[in-house]
Write a protein that holds these residues in place. Structure first.
Motif, short mmCIF file in Angstrom:
data_model
loop_
_atom_site.label_atom_id
_atom_site.label_comp_id
_atom_site.label_asym_id
_atom_site.label_seq_id
_atom_site.Cartn_x
_atom_site.Cartn_y
_atom_site.Cartn_z
N ILE A 17 -1.41 5.19 4.03
CA ILE A 17 -1.93 6.39 4.39
C ILE A 17 -2.56 7.30 3.88
CG2 ILE A 17 -2.61 7.59 6.91
CD1 ILE A 17 -2.44 5.23 8.71
N ALA A 18 -0.88 7.99 4.12
CA ALA A 18 -0.62 9.28 3.59
C ALA A 18 -1.50 8.85 1.86
CB ALA A 18 0.24 9.95 3.37
N GLY A 19 -1.32 8.35 1.33
CA GLY A 19 -1.77 7.92 -0.46
C GLY A 19 -2.99 7.80 -0.29
N LEU A 20 -3.90 7.61 0.53
CA LEU A 20 -5.17 6.88 0.45
C LEU A 20 -5.95 8.51 0.56
CD1 LEU A 20 -7.64 5.37 0.53
CD2 LEU A 20 -7.69 5.87 2.99
N ILE A 21 -5.65 9.06 1.96
CA ILE A 21 -6.12 10.34 2.20
C ILE A 21 -5.46 11.63 0.75
CG2 ILE A 21 -5.58 12.65 4.07
CD1 ILE A 21 -5.32 10.84 6.40
N GLY A 22 -4.68 11.54 0.06
CA GLY A 22 -4.40 12.25 0.28
C GLY A 22 -5.10 12.23 -2.08
N THR A 23 -5.34 11.25 -2.32
CA THR A 23 -5.82 11.18 -3.72
C THR A 23 -7.36 11.00 -3.42
OG1 THR A 23 -5.80 8.01 -2.92
CG2 THR A 23 -3.92 9.32 -4.77
N TRP A 24 -8.05 10.38 -2.46
CA TRP A 24 -8.93 10.42 -1.69
C TRP A 24 -9.83 12.09 -1.35
CZ3 TRP A 24 -13.62 8.07 -3.79
CH2 TRP A 24 -13.46 6.64 -4.13
N TRP A 25 -9.06 13.09 -1.36
CA TRP A 25 -9.38 14.48 -1.20
C TRP A 25 -9.53 14.99 -2.06
CZ3 TRP A 25 -10.64 17.80 2.90
CH2 TRP A 25 -10.63 19.44 2.53
N PHE A 26 -8.60 14.49 -3.60
CA PHE A 26 -8.84 15.32 -4.40
C PHE A 26 -10.26 14.77 -5.41
CE2 PHE A 26 -4.77 17.03 -3.82
CZ PHE A 26 -5.14 18.56 -3.73
N ASN A 27 -10.16 12.92 -5.04
CA ASN A 27 -11.51 12.76 -5.92
C ASN A 27 -12.84 13.73 -5.46
OD1 ASN A 27 -9.82 10.97 -7.22
ND2 ASN A 27 -9.62 9.20 -6.02
N VAL A 28 -12.72 13.78 -4.21
CA VAL A 28 -14.05 13.97 -3.29
C VAL A 28 -14.42 15.69 -4.48
CG1 VAL A 28 -14.99 14.55 -1.22
CG2 VAL A 28 -14.17 13.06 -1.82
N ILE A 29 -13.06 16.75 -3.94
CA ILE A 29 -13.39 17.62 -4.60
C ILE A 29 -13.61 17.74 -6.47
CG2 ILE A 29 -12.28 19.95 -5.36
CD1 ILE A 29 -10.36 19.63 -3.13
N ARG A 35 -16.66 17.20 -11.70
CA ARG A 35 -15.97 16.79 -13.64
C ARG A 35 -16.00 15.92 -13.97
NH1 ARG A 35 -13.74 21.80 -13.90
NH2 ARG A 35 -11.89 20.42 -15.33
N ASP A 36 -15.46 15.72 -15.12
CA ASP A 36 -15.00 14.55 -15.98
C ASP A 36 -13.62 13.71 -16.26
OD1 ASP A 36 -14.65 12.11 -18.05
OD2 ASP A 36 -14.89 14.00 -20.06
N TYR A 37 -13.86 13.33 -14.93
CA TYR A 37 -12.66 13.06 -14.29
C TYR A 37 -11.26 12.10 -15.54
CZ TYR A 37 -9.57 10.76 -10.81
OH TYR A 37 -7.84 10.45 -10.00
N VAL A 38 -11.82 11.76 -15.82
CA VAL A 38 -10.52 10.14 -16.97
C VAL A 38 -10.52 11.73 -18.22
CG1 VAL A 38 -10.23 8.71 -19.34
CG2 VAL A 38 -11.46 7.90 -16.99
N GLY A 39 -11.62 12.84 -18.65
CA GLY A 39 -10.94 13.62 -19.96
C GLY A 39 -10.67 14.28 -18.93
#
Length: 113
Positions: A17-29, A35-39
């Motif tokens: 749950i922490a991994g999902l929330i933490g990563t998706w928080w920054f993905n949404v930002i 942003r060019d995510y891969v770049g």
């Protein structure tokens, strides 16, 4: 219903749950900022590139472990955790798999009693 849920399974589930929330928080930002995510992963300096390669290799090794261990324990849909990592995050699917693995190990141990 909770008889197969060991304390360790709950720890892994909490990490998922922490991994999902933490990563998706920054993905949404990143999405909001267009942003060019891969770049950004490969051109934001040596430290970011090192961290990216580190996590990528660990995710590949973990994915192999998930497939092999799911087959060994006869867990259904083990491949779905690997596919799910591409949609969500490995920081979510790997601890989730570990939680379900722990449940399966507890179930097998209790079946032997």
């Amino acid at each position: 219903m909770t008889r197969h849920w060991s304390p360790l399974a709950f720890v892994y589930l909490g990490l998922a749950i922490a991994g999902l929330i933490g990563t998706w928080w920054f993905n949404v930002i990143a999405i909001i900022q267009l942003r060019d995510y891969v770049g950004d992963l490969v051109t934001s300096g040596a430290a970011v590139s090192s961290f990216t390669i580190d996590l990528l290799v660990a995710a590949i090794a973990g994915s192999i472990f998930i497939i092999v261990e799911a087959r060994r324990l006869r867990m259904r849909f083990g491949w779905l955790y690997v596919v799910g990592a591409a949609i969500t995050a490995f920081a979510f699917t790997f601890p989730l798999f570990l939680s379900m693995r722990q449940r399966r190990l507890t179930e097998l141990a209790r079946a032997e009693e």
